[in-house]
Design an enzyme around this catalytic site. Structure first.
Site, short mmCIF file in Angstrom:
data_model
loop_
_atom_site.label_atom_id
_atom_site.label_comp_id
_atom_site.label_asym_id
_atom_site.label_seq_id
_atom_site.Cartn_x
_atom_site.Cartn_y
_atom_site.Cartn_z
N ASP A 262 5.05 -0.32 6.56
CA ASP A 262 3.81 0.33 6.92
C ASP A 262 4.19 1.77 7.29
OD1 ASP A 262 0.89 -0.90 8.70
OD2 ASP A 262 1.24 0.94 7.57
C1 GLC Z 1 -1.81 2.29 7.93
C2 GLC Z 1 -2.13 0.83 7.79
C3 GLC Z 1 -1.84 0.28 6.42
C4 GLC Z 1 -2.11 1.35 5.38
C5 GLC Z 1 -1.08 2.44 5.58
C6 GLC Z 1 -1.33 3.63 4.65
O1 GLC Z 1 -1.22 2.55 9.18
O2 GLC Z 1 -1.60 -0.06 8.77
O3 GLC Z 1 -2.66 -0.88 6.21
O4 GLC Z 1 -2.02 0.80 4.08
O5 GLC Z 1 -1.02 2.91 6.92
O6 GLC Z 1 -2.54 4.25 4.99
#
Ligand code: GLC
Length: 730
Positions: A262
């Site tokens: 993430d």
């Molecule tokens: C965010 C989310 C994830 C998302 C990523 C990119 O923090 O937790 O679900 O796909 O970052 O935006």
């Protein structure tokens, strides 16, 4: 006895399947050989470059060899607007509007794996057309607490339902040559302290409740990537976690895809390298940083990784495995010359969004046949509530969308009711959708309320359209809700409206269970989720009876927050103490808790009403006793005894009385949705593979089967069982 023709047909289909498998194996072998060849040409630096971001949503390729970059995009409900190279701002493109599909909680409510496949395929087509190689969805984290800010993005409280709905969604996305990225692996079941909380739980809860949807995504859908979660699990960050990634995902489940962090979920070069992270994203959110050096080179899996490889502190086999997985993802996506071209904003996608929306809406209450509302000239309808007009594709965090169009509930109602007089007033105001802070509205709350009561007095019926929204501390990423009830004094407003007009129906636009002190005061109640581009059309068509609602709740509405299993065990269970939290509810989550502990819910998992009625009868099982390698065949007659066509979801729950281990009274193990014209009957069949009834044996650290008697419950909701059968399994 099969006829000669049937045997011939069987033989031909078996031969075709075999040849497809052989061809697939041959193409896999040839891809692996190509990967071997590429790896032998890559420098160490080029291999390391593959393992981390070069921008907010892309990673480097190898330009000198013509190996392309990988481009990723959110999210689970639609392709997010283009984000700028090096910040969270929108890039300001004018060609990135898309179809906004209903939130995944709505998809789960349809109980229709076929719709999940259509949804995934349509979304994958849009991602392909937008030239994205990885779509960052679906989200399958289990609904453990009604306060979790991201429950609207997930598929509810039951691991079987989440698995059965995620698998076709992922297959649909990947048919377009776009990788799905199932998330957030694992135990990201709240947003509060998400980047640091350490989750402690039993092996049974881990394997029986929180991992099944990820396991099915890997082993049944063949998902090509998976996103590591922010939180810790048993002391290690989930995104580089020896148990989750090396042992369970890559060894036990034989995952051959890519683990993507993430955004800024990576915290260590050694752990990222050794504990299964393949691509690091989002660590430096200002990527190019203030210094001259390209910040992306400072990522944990960038120069620090390269240095440790050069010094021999990390064996080169580690980076070779990561590079191999990333190249394999490329051969499945942007180096797959035969992948389709994709499409966006086309009629078929809009129709899929509409079907999911109308089949996901859940009728919770309908006294005096409040719904459906018949359009006529003598009727005056007061539409009150901010959610009648508020954009619900905006906000919510990374799943935000920029749809080509968005039909609000008020738009839809005005379009559908051509004769009735429609009055409208906002009633309350919540302020703009903000991610990281609450921004109050500017309007005077008292004058809004006075206007609402005035409008309500003038109408024959009132439709209150409220609920939550996609702003901070509501249904939004980054933190959890602060209260179980409706915000912005909606409860008081509903009571005040009721005082002047008893003909009240409430439409909740939300993604979570809420407190309902006014439940006895409303004749009609619809749970309408975040429905995307065609929200208004779907709501209008359901409340007028154009479409008979058939959605079933994918999670429990408790009467009180403390009745929920996560909250029952106090602060250390939810939200924890800022360092650790303990899943003391263990395997008893949602209806498993309510049914086992006999705590009555406000609305149960699997519950959903209809404008018609169905009778389940003639419930049969093919045998009284089974071997453990057999399949239980359940049949049931479903009759539509009402006046209009509709759909019912027959659900099969299984429990094991007098078990040697703790078990939930019942667990969902099968369901089927059946559409019936009025007066018609259909026999439905549900097969349950007995191997799916195993429990996770913590002494063996493996799945095990307990022989003996099993209860088989057949009904149309977790708390509404038509018949219980008992079988013996040896
Ligand atoms: C965010 C989310 C994830 C998302 C990523 C990119 O923090 O937790 O679900 O796909 O970052 O935006």
């Amino acid at each position: 006895m099969k006829s000669k023709q049937q045997y011939i047909k069987l033989y031909i289909s078996a031969f075709l399947l075999f040849s497809i498998h052989i061809n697939a194996q041959k193409s896999n072998d040839s891809i692996e050989k190509k990967i071997d060849s590429i790896l032998s040409q890559l420098t160490l630096k080029e291999k390391v470059d593959l393992c981390h971001a070069q921008s907010k949503f892309s990673t480097k390729g190898v330009s000198r060899l013509g190996i392309p970059e990988i481009w990723m995009a959110d999210g689970p409900h639609g392709v997010r607007a283009e984000i700028s190279w090096d910040s969270w701002n929108h890039a300001g493109w004018t060609n990135d509007s898309i179809t906004a599909f209903p939130a995944l909680t709505c998809l789960a409510s349809t109980f229709s794996p076929d719709l999940a496949r259509q949804y995934g395929f349509s979304l994958g087509e849009e991602a392909r057309y937008r030239e994205k190689d990885v779509l960052l969805g679906p989200g399958v984290n289990i609904y453990r607490t009604p306060l979790n800010g991201r429950n609207f993005e997930y598929m509810g409280e039951d691991p079987y339902l989440a698995s059965v709905m995620a698998v076709p969604y992922i297959k649909g996305v990947q048919e377009n040559g776009v990788a799905a990225c199932v998330k957030h692996y694992a135990l990201n079941n709240q947003e509060h302290w998400r980047s640091l909380i350490n989750v402690e739980l039993s092996d049974r809860a881990l394997h029986e409740i929180y991992l099944p949807a990820f396991r099915a995504s890997v082993q049944e859908a063949g998902v090509w990537s998976i996103m590591g979660a922010y939180n810790k699990v048993r002391g290690q960050y989930a995104t580089h976690n020896e148990l989750l990634n090396n042992k369970i995902l890559k060894d036990d489940w034989n995952f051959d895809g890519v683990v993507i962090s993430d955004w800024s979920a990576a915290h260590s070069t050694m752990e990222s390298a050794l504990y299964g992270l393949d691509i690091e994203m989002g660590t430096g959110t200002d990527g190019l940083g203030l210094n001259k050096e390209n910040h992306y080179d400072y990522y944990y899996l960038a120069n620090p990784f390269l240095e440790k490889l050069k010094k021999g502190e990390i064996p080169e086999s580690i980076v070779n495995d990561k590079a191999r997985r990333i190249l394999r993802l490329m051969f499945r996506t942007n180096m797959n010359s035969s992948r389709p071209l994709g499409r966006v904003n086309n009629q078929e996608h809009i129709e899929v969004a509409y079907k999911v929306a109308t089949e996901g809406i859940v009728l919770l209450k309908n006294e005096e046949q409040f719904f459906p509302i018949q359009d006529n000239r003598s009727l005056t309808i007061a539409v009150i509530g901010e959610n009648a007009t508020r954009s619900m594709t905006a906000g919510g965090g990374s799943s935000e969308l920029k749809p080509k169009f968005e039909i609000s509930p008020l738009d839809g109602i005005k379009k559908r009711f051509k004769n009735a007089a429609i009055l409208h007033t906002m009633g309350y105001e919540s302020g703009p959708s903000e991610y990281s802070r609450v921004v109050p509205g500017k309007l005077n709350a008292d004058s809004l309320k006075i206007k609402a009561i005035d409008v309500a007095q003038k109408a024959d019926i009132v439709l209150f359209i409220g609920g939550l929204n996609k702003s901070n501390s509501q249904d939004c990423e980054g933190d959890d809700r602060k209260e179980f009830g409706l915000p912005f004094n909606q409860d008081i407003l509903i009571n005040d409206i009721y005082e002047v007009n008893k003909n009240l129906g409430i439409i909740l636009v939300s993604g979570n269970a809420i407190d309902m002190p006014w439940l006895s005061k409303t004749k009609g109640l619809m749970q309408c989720w975040y429905l995307g581009s065609v929200a208004g059309n779907a709501i209008a068509d359901v409340i007028t009876g154009e479409v008979n609602p058939s959605g079933k709740l994918p999670f429990t509405f408790p009467k009180h927050l403390k009745d929920n299993s996560a909250h029952y065990f106090g602060e250390m269970s939810y939200p924890g103490d800022g360092v650790n939290q303990y899943y003391k509810d263990d395997i008893l989550v949602g209806y498993r808790w309510h049914e086992t502990k006999k705590i009555e819910s406000l609305f149960a998992f699997g519950y959903g009403g209809s404008y018609t009625n169905f009778e389940l009868s003639n419930i049969g099982i093919n045998k009284k006793s089974y071997q453990r390698d057999e399949v239980i065949e359940i049949s049931c007659d479903v009759k539509n005894v009402g006046k209009i066509e509709g759909a019912e979801v027959v659900q099969v729950y299984i429990g094991k009385p007098n078990s040697k281990i703790e078990r939930a009274k019942k667990e969902l193990k099968g369901f089927t949705k059946v559409f019936l014209q009025k007066g018609k009957t259909k026999t439905v069949k549900i097969s349950i593979d007995i191997s799916k009834l195993k429990y996770y044996d913590t002494e063996l650290s493996a799945w095990n089967f307990e022989s003996g008697k099993y209860d088989i419950y057949v009904g149309n909701a977790s708390n509404n069982i038509s018949k219980k059968k008992i079988v013996n399994i040896k």
